[in-house]
Design a protein around this motif. Structure first.
Motif, PDB file in Angstrom:
ATOM      1  N   GLY A  59       3.830   9.081   0.355  1.00  0.00           N
ATOM      2  CA  GLY A  59       4.340   8.439  -0.926  1.00  0.00           C
ATOM      3  C   GLY A  59       4.894   7.230  -0.817  1.00  0.00           C
ATOM      4  N   GLU A  60       5.321   6.862   0.381  1.00  0.00           N
ATOM      5  CA  GLU A  60       6.294   5.667   0.339  1.00  0.00           C
ATOM      6  C   GLU A  60       5.328   4.452   0.252  1.00  0.00           C
ATOM      7  N   GLN A  61       5.916   3.281  -0.346  1.00  0.00           N
ATOM      8  CA  GLN A  61       4.941   1.978  -0.407  1.00  0.00           C
ATOM      9  C   GLN A  61       5.702   1.132   0.743  1.00  0.00           C
ATOM     10  N   ILE A  62       4.651   0.752   1.446  1.00  0.00           N
ATOM     11  CA  ILE A  62       5.147  -0.260   2.554  1.00  0.00           C
ATOM     12  C   ILE A  62       4.337  -1.658   2.138  1.00  0.00           C
ATOM     13  N   GLU A  63       4.267  -2.301   3.222  1.00  0.00           N
ATOM     14  CA  GLU A  63       3.610  -3.609   3.146  1.00  0.00           C
ATOM     15  C   GLU A  63       2.956  -3.828   4.529  1.00  0.00           C
ATOM     16  N   LEU A  64       1.585  -4.210   4.416  1.00  0.00           N
ATOM     17  CA  LEU A  64       0.957  -4.395   5.647  1.00  0.00           C
ATOM     18  C   LEU A  64       0.991  -5.921   5.880  1.00  0.00           C
ATOM     19  N   GLU A  65       1.190  -6.445   6.850  1.00  0.00           N
ATOM     20  CA  GLU A  65       1.269  -7.831   7.272  1.00  0.00           C
ATOM     21  C   GLU A  65       0.100  -8.130   8.156  1.00  0.00           C
ATOM     22  N   ILE A  66      -0.618  -9.061   7.882  1.00  0.00           N
ATOM     23  CA  ILE A  66      -1.835  -9.677   8.569  1.00  0.00           C
ATOM     24  C   ILE A  66      -1.223 -10.720   9.446  1.00  0.00           C
ATOM     25  N   SER A  67      -0.946 -10.875  10.490  1.00  0.00           N
ATOM     26  CA  SER A  67      -0.158 -12.108  11.196  1.00  0.00           C
ATOM     27  C   SER A  67      -0.848 -13.128  11.447  1.00  0.00           C
ATOM     28  N   ALA A  68      -0.269 -14.347  11.404  1.00  0.00           N
ATOM     29  CA  ALA A  68      -1.113 -15.550  11.800  1.00  0.00           C
ATOM     30  C   ALA A  68      -1.270 -15.682  13.191  1.00  0.00           C
ATOM     31  N   PRO A  69      -2.276 -16.433  13.339  1.00  0.00           N
ATOM     32  CA  PRO A  69      -2.743 -16.529  14.965  1.00  0.00           C
ATOM     33  C   PRO A  69      -2.035 -17.425  15.773  1.00  0.00           C
ATOM     34  N   THR A 114      -7.544   1.375   4.092  1.00  0.00           N
ATOM     35  CA  THR A 114      -7.447   2.858   3.681  1.00  0.00           C
ATOM     36  C   THR A 114      -6.752   3.719   4.422  1.00  0.00           C
ATOM     37  N   VAL A 115      -5.588   4.347   3.685  1.00  0.00           N
ATOM     38  CA  VAL A 115      -4.763   5.151   4.512  1.00  0.00           C
ATOM     39  C   VAL A 115      -5.638   6.330   4.831  1.00  0.00           C
ATOM     40  N   GLU A 116      -5.478   6.680   6.228  1.00  0.00           N
ATOM     41  CA  GLU A 116      -6.178   7.971   6.819  1.00  0.00           C
ATOM     42  C   GLU A 116      -5.489   8.996   7.048  1.00  0.00           C
ATOM     43  N   GLU A 117      -4.114   8.507   7.450  1.00  0.00           N
ATOM     44  CA  GLU A 117      -3.160   9.703   7.788  1.00  0.00           C
ATOM     45  C   GLU A 117      -1.583   8.994   7.548  1.00  0.00           C
ATOM     46  N   ALA A 118      -0.719   9.918   7.115  1.00  0.00           N
ATOM     47  CA  ALA A 118       0.500   9.525   7.152  1.00  0.00           C
ATOM     48  C   ALA A 118       1.389  10.726   7.224  1.00  0.00           C
ATOM     49  N   GLY A 119       2.685  10.809   8.096  1.00  0.00           N
ATOM     50  CA  GLY A 119       3.358  11.936   8.393  1.00  0.00           C
ATOM     51  C   GLY A 119       3.908  12.260   7.160  1.00  0.00           C
ATOM     52  N   PRO A 120       4.645  13.646   7.177  1.00  0.00           N
ATOM     53  CA  PRO A 120       5.172  14.067   5.955  1.00  0.00           C
ATOM     54  C   PRO A 120       6.334  13.597   5.623  1.00  0.00           C
ATOM     55  N   ILE A 131       0.896  -1.218  -0.091  1.00  0.00           N
ATOM     56  CA  ILE A 131       0.093  -0.040   0.132  1.00  0.00           C
ATOM     57  C   ILE A 131       0.825   1.057  -0.135  1.00  0.00           C
ATOM     58  N   ILE A 132       0.618   2.329  -0.501  1.00  0.00           N
ATOM     59  CA  ILE A 132       1.070   3.616  -0.709  1.00  0.00           C
ATOM     60  C   ILE A 132       0.617   4.658   0.335  1.00  0.00           C
ATOM     61  N   LEU A 133       1.672   5.091   1.264  1.00  0.00           N
ATOM     62  CA  LEU A 133       1.248   5.896   2.295  1.00  0.00           C
ATOM     63  C   LEU A 133       0.852   7.414   1.662  1.00  0.00           C
ATOM     64  N   THR A 134      -0.165   7.495   1.014  1.00  0.00           N
ATOM     65  CA  THR A 134      -0.983   8.652   0.667  1.00  0.00           C
ATOM     66  C   THR A 134      -2.319   8.534   1.204  1.00  0.00           C
ATOM     67  N   PRO A 135      -2.627   9.636   2.015  1.00  0.00           N
ATOM     68  CA  PRO A 135      -4.132   9.623   2.440  1.00  0.00           C
ATOM     69  C   PRO A 135      -5.139   9.426   1.069  1.00  0.00           C
ATOM     70  N   PHE A 191       8.480  -1.499   6.588  1.00  0.00           N
ATOM     71  CA  PHE A 191       8.993  -0.573   5.936  1.00  0.00           C
ATOM     72  C   PHE A 191      10.484  -0.891   5.452  1.00  0.00           C
ATOM     73  N   GLY A 192      10.622  -0.420   4.120  1.00  0.00           N
ATOM     74  CA  GLY A 192      11.788  -0.859   3.577  1.00  0.00           C
ATOM     75  C   GLY A 192      13.218  -0.070   4.194  1.00  0.00           C
ATOM     76  N   GLY A 193      14.471  -0.896   4.072  1.00  0.00           N
ATOM     77  CA  GLY A 193      15.429  -0.088   4.649  1.00  0.00           C
ATOM     78  C   GLY A 193      16.498  -1.157   5.143  1.00  0.00           C
ATOM     79  N   PRO A 194      17.690  -1.144   4.340  1.00  0.00           N
ATOM     80  CA  PRO A 194      18.731  -2.066   4.731  1.00  0.00           C
ATOM     81  C   PRO A 194      19.260  -1.893   6.089  1.00  0.00           C
TER      82      PRO A 194
END
Length: 232
Positions: free
Chosen positions: A169-179, A159-165, A42-46, A68-71
């Motif tokens: 526009g950053e693309q992240i992954e939402l993970e729905i964890s296993a129970p 649905t993205v409601e808010e993302a800090g400045p 998902i892209i972090l844009t409201p 969030f991406g980042g080595p």
């Protein structure tokens, strides 16, 4: 007499092994259906939305995390730090806000907010997504109990409601964890989490089968030898 006893004993033990194998097969099927996490970009844009399909064999908590991406070694202070303030509620650096609404079209409608970064791997930073409540009017805090995913297939909309400045526009992954998992298992899921250790269970059942096969071969060989002696 001994032949009857041996034969009945082998039959009973084989029946027990078959019952154990049926339990293992059913348990593994339920485990396979429950053990995997679901990843959704998902892209972090409201206003941006994403969709995911999640299947649960029974009602389960909605456990979510943002990746969030980042080595490894990269600094991302905008993701926050899980260090708590001393003497007052909240975190020293809560990070840039991320708020996402989750709906399933069947009654689930919850706002989740990103906690400060609490972990990292070689490729990602992780922020847990908690049900939102404003304890001090500004800082989202975790508020268990978690909302529930219904039994069966849930078609989720994020649905993205808010993302800090700094995150716009950053693309992240939402993970729905296993129970189920080694570190955390949802209440009522212990029977399924047992199969996390399926290699050990499979080994025990395999050894059991080999021993039974050996005993069965020995019994049949013994019966044939006794029969040959009687004919002689």
């Amino acid at each position: 007499m001994w032949r009857t006893f041996c034969k009945m004993s082998l039959v009973v033990i084989w029946v027990l092994w078959l019952a154990a194998m049926a339990w293992f097969a059913v348990g593994m099927l339920r485990y396979v259906l429950s053990a995997d996490a679901t990843l959704t970009p998902i892209i972090l844009t409201p206003g941006q939305s994403a969709h995911a399909e999640v299947y649960r064999i029974r009602e389960a908590p909605l456990w979510m995390e943002a990746r969030f991406g980042g080595p490894m070694g990269r600094k991302r202070p905008e993701l926050g730090d899980h260090t708590a303030r001393v003497g007052t509620p909240g975190f020293i650096n809560p990070g840039e806000p991320v708020r996402i609404r989750v709906r399933d079209g069947k009654g689930l409608d919850v706002m989740v907010a990103a906690a400060p970064s609490s972990g990292a791997s070689a490729t990602h930073f992780y922020r847990k997504l908690w049900p939102e409540s404003h304890t001090d009017g500004a800082l989202p805090e975790p508020a268990p109990p978690f909302p529930k995913l219904a039994k069966g297939t849930s078609h989720l909309t994020f649905t993205v409601e808010e993302a800090g400045p700094a995150l716009q526009g950053e693309q992240i992954e939402l993970e729905i964890s296993a129970p189920i998992g080694l570190k955390r298992t949802a209440p009522g899921w212990d029977d399924v989490s047992t199969f996390i250790f399926w290699p050990f269970i499979a080994t025990i059942l395999s050894v059991w089968a080999l021993v039974l096969a050996g005993l069965t071969w020995w019994y049949r060989r013994r019966v044939r030898r006794v029969a040959l002696k009687a004919l002689a």
